[in-house]
Design a protein around this motif. Structure first.
Motif, mmCIF file in Angstrom:
data_model
loop_
_atom_site.group_PDB
_atom_site.id
_atom_site.type_symbol
_atom_site.label_atom_id
_atom_site.label_comp_id
_atom_site.label_asym_id
_atom_site.label_seq_id
_atom_site.Cartn_x
_atom_site.Cartn_y
_atom_site.Cartn_z
ATOM 1 N N CYS A 60 -10.346 -30.771 -55.495
ATOM 2 C CA CYS A 60 -11.323 -30.469 -54.447
ATOM 3 C C CYS A 60 -10.847 -31.068 -53.119
ATOM 4 O O CYS A 60 -10.895 -30.410 -52.075
ATOM 5 C CB CYS A 60 -12.689 -31.052 -54.834
ATOM 6 S SG CYS A 60 -14.037 -30.397 -53.876
ATOM 7 N N GLY A 61 -10.337 -32.304 -53.179
ATOM 8 C CA GLY A 61 -9.812 -32.957 -51.978
ATOM 9 C C GLY A 61 -8.652 -32.173 -51.396
ATOM 10 O O GLY A 61 -8.578 -31.964 -50.174
ATOM 11 N N ALA A 62 -7.751 -31.707 -52.266
ATOM 12 C CA ALA A 62 -6.590 -30.944 -51.792
ATOM 13 C C ALA A 62 -7.046 -29.654 -51.104
ATOM 14 O O ALA A 62 -6.543 -29.289 -50.034
ATOM 15 C CB ALA A 62 -5.676 -30.627 -52.969
ATOM 16 N N CYS A 63 -8.030 -28.971 -51.710
ATOM 17 C CA CYS A 63 -8.513 -27.700 -51.132
ATOM 18 C C CYS A 63 -9.207 -27.936 -49.783
ATOM 19 O O CYS A 63 -9.043 -27.151 -48.853
ATOM 20 C CB CYS A 63 -9.483 -27.016 -52.092
ATOM 21 S SG CYS A 63 -8.671 -26.362 -53.544
ATOM 22 N N ILE A 64 -9.975 -29.036 -49.696
ATOM 23 C CA ILE A 64 -10.669 -29.334 -48.426
ATOM 24 C C ILE A 64 -9.645 -29.655 -47.340
ATOM 25 O O ILE A 64 -9.751 -29.193 -46.211
ATOM 26 C CB ILE A 64 -11.668 -30.506 -48.624
ATOM 27 C CG1 ILE A 64 -12.831 -30.055 -49.515
ATOM 28 C CG2 ILE A 64 -12.206 -30.996 -47.292
ATOM 29 C CD1 ILE A 64 -13.771 -31.166 -49.933
ATOM 30 N N MET A 65 -8.605 -30.417 -47.713
ATOM 31 C CA MET A 65 -7.536 -30.731 -46.748
ATOM 32 C C MET A 65 -6.827 -29.460 -46.305
ATOM 33 O O MET A 65 -6.568 -29.264 -45.119
ATOM 34 C CB MET A 65 -6.520 -31.669 -47.390
ATOM 35 C CG MET A 65 -6.817 -33.127 -47.208
ATOM 36 S SD MET A 65 -5.363 -34.073 -47.693
ATOM 37 C CE MET A 65 -5.848 -35.698 -47.199
ATOM 38 N N LEU A 66 -6.529 -28.598 -47.263
ATOM 39 C CA LEU A 66 -5.811 -27.354 -46.926
ATOM 40 C C LEU A 66 -6.687 -26.428 -46.073
ATOM 41 O O LEU A 66 -6.172 -25.574 -45.354
ATOM 42 C CB LEU A 66 -5.374 -26.631 -48.205
ATOM 43 C CG LEU A 66 -4.209 -27.291 -48.950
ATOM 44 C CD1 LEU A 66 -4.039 -26.689 -50.340
ATOM 45 C CD2 LEU A 66 -2.911 -27.167 -48.166
ATOM 46 N N ALA A 67 -8.011 -26.611 -46.180
ATOM 47 C CA ALA A 67 -8.909 -25.801 -45.339
ATOM 48 C C ALA A 67 -9.051 -26.406 -43.946
ATOM 49 O O ALA A 67 -9.755 -25.858 -43.103
ATOM 50 C CB ALA A 67 -10.276 -25.690 -46.012
ATOM 51 N N GLY A 68 -8.418 -27.582 -43.713
ATOM 52 C CA GLY A 68 -8.386 -28.141 -42.370
ATOM 53 C C GLY A 68 -9.230 -29.386 -42.150
ATOM 54 O O GLY A 68 -9.301 -29.878 -41.031
ATOM 55 N N TYR A 69 -9.866 -29.922 -43.210
ATOM 56 C CA TYR A 69 -10.692 -31.118 -43.044
ATOM 57 C C TYR A 69 -9.974 -32.278 -43.752
ATOM 58 O O TYR A 69 -10.205 -32.528 -44.931
ATOM 59 C CB TYR A 69 -12.078 -30.846 -43.629
ATOM 60 C CG TYR A 69 -13.093 -31.971 -43.516
ATOM 61 C CD1 TYR A 69 -12.885 -33.070 -42.704
ATOM 62 C CD2 TYR A 69 -14.286 -31.901 -44.227
ATOM 63 C CE1 TYR A 69 -13.815 -34.091 -42.613
ATOM 64 C CE2 TYR A 69 -15.231 -32.903 -44.148
ATOM 65 C CZ TYR A 69 -14.988 -33.993 -43.341
ATOM 66 O OH TYR A 69 -15.921 -35.014 -43.264
ATOM 67 N N LEU A 70 -9.135 -32.971 -42.996
ATOM 68 C CA LEU A 70 -8.286 -34.029 -43.567
ATOM 69 C C LEU A 70 -9.107 -35.171 -44.165
ATOM 70 O O LEU A 70 -8.884 -35.588 -45.297
ATOM 71 C CB LEU A 70 -7.392 -34.610 -42.472
ATOM 72 C CG LEU A 70 -6.134 -33.840 -42.105
ATOM 73 C CD1 LEU A 70 -5.404 -34.584 -40.992
ATOM 74 C CD2 LEU A 70 -5.228 -33.690 -43.302
ATOM 75 N N LYS A 71 -10.055 -35.666 -43.369
ATOM 76 C CA LYS A 71 -10.809 -36.854 -43.772
ATOM 77 C C LYS A 71 -11.627 -36.592 -45.048
ATOM 78 O O LYS A 71 -11.691 -37.440 -45.934
ATOM 79 C CB LYS A 71 -11.731 -37.256 -42.621
ATOM 80 C CG LYS A 71 -12.130 -38.688 -42.616
ATOM 81 C CD LYS A 71 -12.848 -39.023 -41.314
ATOM 82 C CE LYS A 71 -13.452 -40.389 -41.356
ATOM 83 N NZ LYS A 71 -14.106 -40.746 -40.105
ATOM 84 N N GLY A 72 -12.231 -35.415 -45.117
ATOM 85 C CA GLY A 72 -13.042 -35.065 -46.284
ATOM 86 C C GLY A 72 -12.195 -35.003 -47.544
ATOM 87 O O GLY A 72 -12.579 -35.500 -48.601
ATOM 88 N N GLY A 73 -11.014 -34.386 -47.418
ATOM 89 C CA GLY A 73 -10.115 -34.284 -48.568
ATOM 90 C C GLY A 73 -9.616 -35.634 -49.005
ATOM 91 O O GLY A 73 -9.557 -35.940 -50.201
ATOM 92 N N LEU A 74 -9.314 -36.467 -48.029
ATOM 93 C CA LEU A 74 -8.801 -37.802 -48.331
ATOM 94 C C LEU A 74 -9.862 -38.631 -49.050
ATOM 95 O O LEU A 74 -9.571 -39.329 -50.037
ATOM 96 C CB LEU A 74 -8.396 -38.482 -47.018
ATOM 97 C CG LEU A 74 -7.876 -39.901 -47.124
ATOM 98 C CD1 LEU A 74 -6.637 -39.962 -47.995
ATOM 99 C CD2 LEU A 74 -7.556 -40.440 -45.740
ATOM 100 N N ALA A 75 -11.098 -38.541 -48.582
ATOM 101 C CA ALA A 75 -12.197 -39.299 -49.200
ATOM 102 C C ALA A 75 -12.347 -38.916 -50.671
ATOM 103 O O ALA A 75 -12.537 -39.774 -51.539
ATOM 104 C CB ALA A 75 -13.495 -39.021 -48.447
ATOM 105 N N SER A 76 -12.239 -37.631 -50.936
ATOM 106 C CA SER A 76 -12.351 -37.141 -52.310
ATOM 107 C C SER A 76 -11.238 -37.721 -53.178
ATOM 108 O O SER A 76 -11.478 -38.175 -54.303
ATOM 109 C CB SER A 76 -12.290 -35.610 -52.282
ATOM 110 O OG SER A 76 -12.437 -35.100 -53.548
#
Lengths: 328, 193
Positions: free
Chosen positions: A198-214
């Motif tokens: 989920c973190g990887a997908c959020i990062m790939l969608a452009g939200y770095l911080k959200g993906g990293l938190a996950s």
């Protein structure tokens, strides 16, 4: 630009701090009552004939407390390394997740353990919690506050109630699965993998911080699960499964509602751990002992890998061209 | 004769009151004209060039008190979702929580708290709210000295440039990256009444 060295440092800190907290809980248990820890290490079955529920809980309570403190300390120490300061009142979805939802779930599980409620009442309480989580995450956003662009009361009820109910169903099913399977860390492992995906997908969608938190929550959860297994020969299931499943749904809600994570990808990721239930079919249970865990793992891994691959294709199409001359 | 005198006196009194009301009217209220206004910004890219963008939707109002400029007020509300840098994918990225977080913080707002007249305009201090963080900002507004009548409406105009540091407004420092921390916002607006 993503600073991978800093991310590695924060993950390393989370791992060290959470493992240290679990060890401290072992030390405190040993100091208070060496017999109790010996009883835990003897890997006694969950329900002993003649053993009261209170005695059973008494032996698992230090484990739950240790896991809860370790999870929170690991996650918050990682945020400190990343220079994510504690903001009160929390202003966005991510802050509400880290400052309200995660501590809230841990406290709720400890409270449930302390109150010794019946299973039925405990799950009714968790249903209430599950419905509150999306509401908390979306507080103050245009979805709930904006009269023009936001949702109507009916839409809000359907989205929040529906997400909460789905979260609760997944929570219950994974708890049941954790009790059925003979692999103690399997369910927590699938939750960590799903959180990572989920973190990887959020990062790939452009939200770095959200993906990293996950990713950080996944790392902390995995550390707590491994450390408690090594030190106690047990899993603090209410803590690890509860925190894992609520965090998974929280990241998905944040990714979809605040980031650009596609809803269908988020849905697949959230439900992927349930794929392991397929291995509980009677005809699959006849498979050789070594093959069943493999089938179970594949049932979870395949949809997760597929969603990350799709997210990467979307990234290549939409965001990668922006990196030609640097990030936007 | 006496009655005529009294009626005339009352009429004069009422007339005087009415004209005094005209003179004492607090200020001229103008509303932001989105058609003839523009809010643009630029930020350094990789410290070699500038990236330009604009916000396409805003609303606001200002009241100008010529007699007592300290009573003039200015308000502006920009829709963060209307960010436009000429690249759709980049705009979508800028709307995400690493940047403007438009689902959580849909507007960028300025509301004046004190105003003083300066040569060629006004110096306006007020609360600038962006990304959920409010800070005091002072704008030097050029213009306002000329009011023209157009299509039976009175039009007034102002221009200003303000420099803000994104890190001061809670933007994620790791996402600041190759785009400079400092952004220059140019506001050219017309008000109509």
């Amino acid at each position: 630009m993503p600073d991978f060295l800093l991310y590695a440092k924060s993950l390393g800190t989370a791992t060290l701090i959470s493992a240290a907290c679990v060890l401290i809980s072992v030390f405190l248990t040993l100091r208070r009552s060496p017999d109790r820890h010996r009883r835990v290490l003897s890997n006694s079955p969950p329900v002993q004939p003649g053993q009261s529920r209170g005695a059973q809980q008494d032996s698992s309570r230090p484990l739950l407390w240790g896991a809860a403190v370790a999870s929170l300390a690991g996650i918050w120490s990682a945020s400190y390394v990343l220079n994510w300061r504690f903001v009160w009142p929390p202003a966005n979805g991510l802050q509400r997740w880290w400052e309200l939802v995660i501590p809230g779930i841990l406290v709720a599980e400890l409270l449930l353990d302390h109150l010794s409620l019946s299973e039925r009442w405990a799950w009714a309480f968790r249903l209430l919690l599950a419905c509150v989580v999306p509401r908390v995450l979306l507080a103050g956003s245009i979805y709930l506050e904006d009269a023009e662009a936001g949702w109507t009361t009916g839409q809000t009820a359907v989205v929040i109630g529906g997400t909460g109910f789905l979260l609760w169903c997944t929570w219950w099913l994974l708890t049941q699965l954790a009790e059925r399977t003979r692999q103690p860390g399997f369910v927590v492992g699938t939750l960590c993998l799903s959180l990572g995906a989920c973190g990887a997908c959020i990062m790939l969608a452009g939200y770095l911080k959200g993906g990293l938190a996950s990713g950080l929550v996944a790392g902390t959860l995995a550390t707590v699960a491994i450390a408690t297994h090594l030190s106690h020969r047990q899993q603090p299931r209410p803590i690890t499964v509860g925190l894992g499943v609520v965090s998974l749904f929280s990241t998905a809600v944040i990714g979809v509602c605040f980031g650009r994570l596609r809803m269908e990808l988020a849905g697949v990721i959230c439900l992927a751990p349930l794929g392991a239930w397929v291995a509980e079919l009677r005809w699959l249970q006849k498979l050789p002992g070594w093959m069943l865990p493999l089938v179970r793992a594949l049932l979870v891994l395949v949809p997760l890998i597929a969603t990350v691959w799709i997210a990467k294709q979307i990234f290549n199409r939409d965001l990668a061209p922006l990196l030609g001359g640097g990030r936007p | 004769m006496h009655r005529v005198f009294r009626v005339s006196l009352l009429t004069c009194f009422v007339g005087l009151l009415a004209s005094a009301g005209q003179v004492c009217r607090a200020a001229d209220e103008y509303s932001y004209d989105p058609v003839h206004s523009s809010i643009s910004f630029k930020a350094r890219h990789a410290d070699v060039s500038w990236i330009h963008g604009r916000f396409n939707e805003a609303e606001g109002k200002f009241s100008i008190d010529k007699a007592d400029p300290t009573k003039s007020t200015f308000e502006l509300k920009i829709k963060a979702d209307s960010v436009d840098t000429g690249n759709k994918a980049r705009d979508e990225h800028l709307r995400q929580p690493d940047y403007f977080d438009t689902k959580q913080f849909p507007t960028i707002e300025f509301k004046s708290t004190s105003t003083k007249a300066i040569d060629g305009g006004y110096e306006v201090t007020g609360d600038f709210k962006m990304h959920g963080v409010t800070k005091k900002v002072t704008l030097v507004l050029k213009g306002g000295d000329k009011v023209v009548e157009f299509n039976k409406k009175k039009v007034i105009g102002f221009s200003t440039r303000v420099s803000v540091k994104r890190s001061d407004f809670g933007f994620d420092k790791s996402a600041i990256g190759v785009i400079g921390d400092e952004a220059l916002i140019d506001i050219d607006c017309e008000g109509v009444r």
